[in-house]
Design a protein around this motif. Structure first.
Motif, short mmCIF file in Angstrom:
data_model
loop_
_atom_site.label_atom_id
_atom_site.label_comp_id
_atom_site.label_asym_id
_atom_site.label_seq_id
_atom_site.Cartn_x
_atom_site.Cartn_y
_atom_site.Cartn_z
N ARG A 22 0.84 -1.20 0.00
CA ARG A 22 0.00 0.00 0.00
C ARG A 22 0.87 1.25 0.00
O ARG A 22 0.64 2.19 -0.75
CB ARG A 22 -0.94 0.03 1.21
CG ARG A 22 -1.79 1.29 1.30
CD ARG A 22 -2.70 1.31 2.51
NE ARG A 22 -3.71 0.27 2.44
CZ ARG A 22 -4.85 0.39 1.75
NH1 ARG A 22 -5.12 1.49 1.08
NH2 ARG A 22 -5.73 -0.59 1.74
N ARG A 34 -6.85 4.05 -7.89
CA ARG A 34 -7.74 2.91 -8.24
C ARG A 34 -7.20 1.61 -7.63
O ARG A 34 -7.97 0.81 -7.09
CB ARG A 34 -7.87 2.78 -9.76
CG ARG A 34 -8.78 3.82 -10.40
CD ARG A 34 -9.05 3.49 -11.87
NE ARG A 34 -7.87 3.68 -12.71
CZ ARG A 34 -7.53 4.82 -13.32
NH1 ARG A 34 -8.29 5.89 -13.17
NH2 ARG A 34 -6.46 4.88 -14.07
N GLN A 35 -5.89 1.41 -7.72
CA GLN A 35 -5.30 0.21 -7.14
C GLN A 35 -5.52 0.16 -5.63
O GLN A 35 -5.82 -0.89 -5.06
CB GLN A 35 -3.80 0.16 -7.42
CG GLN A 35 -3.44 -0.09 -8.87
CD GLN A 35 -1.94 -0.07 -9.07
OE1 GLN A 35 -1.22 -0.76 -8.35
NE2 GLN A 35 -1.46 0.73 -10.00
N ILE A 46 2.47 1.71 -3.52
CA ILE A 46 1.51 2.18 -4.52
C ILE A 46 1.24 3.67 -4.31
O ILE A 46 1.22 4.45 -5.27
CB ILE A 46 0.21 1.37 -4.48
CG1 ILE A 46 0.47 -0.07 -4.94
CG2 ILE A 46 -0.87 2.01 -5.35
CD1 ILE A 46 -0.69 -1.02 -4.67
N ASP A 88 -4.38 6.09 -11.40
CA ASP A 88 -4.26 4.63 -11.44
C ASP A 88 -3.87 4.08 -10.07
O ASP A 88 -4.41 3.07 -9.63
CB ASP A 88 -3.24 4.21 -12.50
CG ASP A 88 -3.12 2.71 -12.60
OD1 ASP A 88 -4.15 2.04 -12.84
OD2 ASP A 88 -2.00 2.19 -12.43
N ASP A 146 -9.03 -0.77 -4.87
CA ASP A 146 -9.19 -2.21 -5.04
C ASP A 146 -8.68 -2.97 -3.82
O ASP A 146 -9.30 -3.96 -3.40
CB ASP A 146 -8.47 -2.70 -6.30
CG ASP A 146 -9.13 -2.26 -7.59
OD1 ASP A 146 -10.29 -1.80 -7.55
OD2 ASP A 146 -8.47 -2.38 -8.65
#
Length: 111
Positions: free
Chosen positions: A68, A100-101, A71, A97, A104
């Protein structure tokens, strides 16, 4: 201190900061405030999760929390390609992006 050609023209101050003699990449200043805030929130959650997982001696949770953090840092431009070498639109898309990851990960309960 730097092999970055921008260092000579004053751009170094916008790109890097130094803490304890170590140079760290700054967050991409072109990111919209709401996107930066969302990624920074995920970064803080990830860092907190790393601490908690280390205290529990849970290697799998540490790994998930570090994912985490990674990202979020890529989205903020603090890791990965140098943001100053890319067009602003690409940098913003990379940040979106990353967000978004991270969303998710939240939905899957990955950490």
């Amino acid at each position: 201190m730097s092999d970055d050609p921008g260092a000579e023209d004053g751009a170094d101050d916008e790109r890097w900061f130094v803490v304890g003699g170590r140079r760290w990449r700054r967050t991409d200043p072109a990111l919209p405030d709401d996107l930066r805030a969302a990624l920074t929130s995920h970064l803080g959650r990830g860092r907190s999760a790393v601490r908690v997982a280390k205290n529990r001696d849970d290697a799998d949770a540490v790994s998930a929390a570090r994912r985490r953090v990674g990202i979020a840092k890529h989205g903020l431009g603090e890791r990965g390609p140098r943001w100053w070498d890319e067009p602003v639109a690409d940098r913003i898309e990379r940040a979106r992006d990353a967000l978004r990851q991270l969303a998710d990960l939240d939905e899957s309960g990955a950490d």
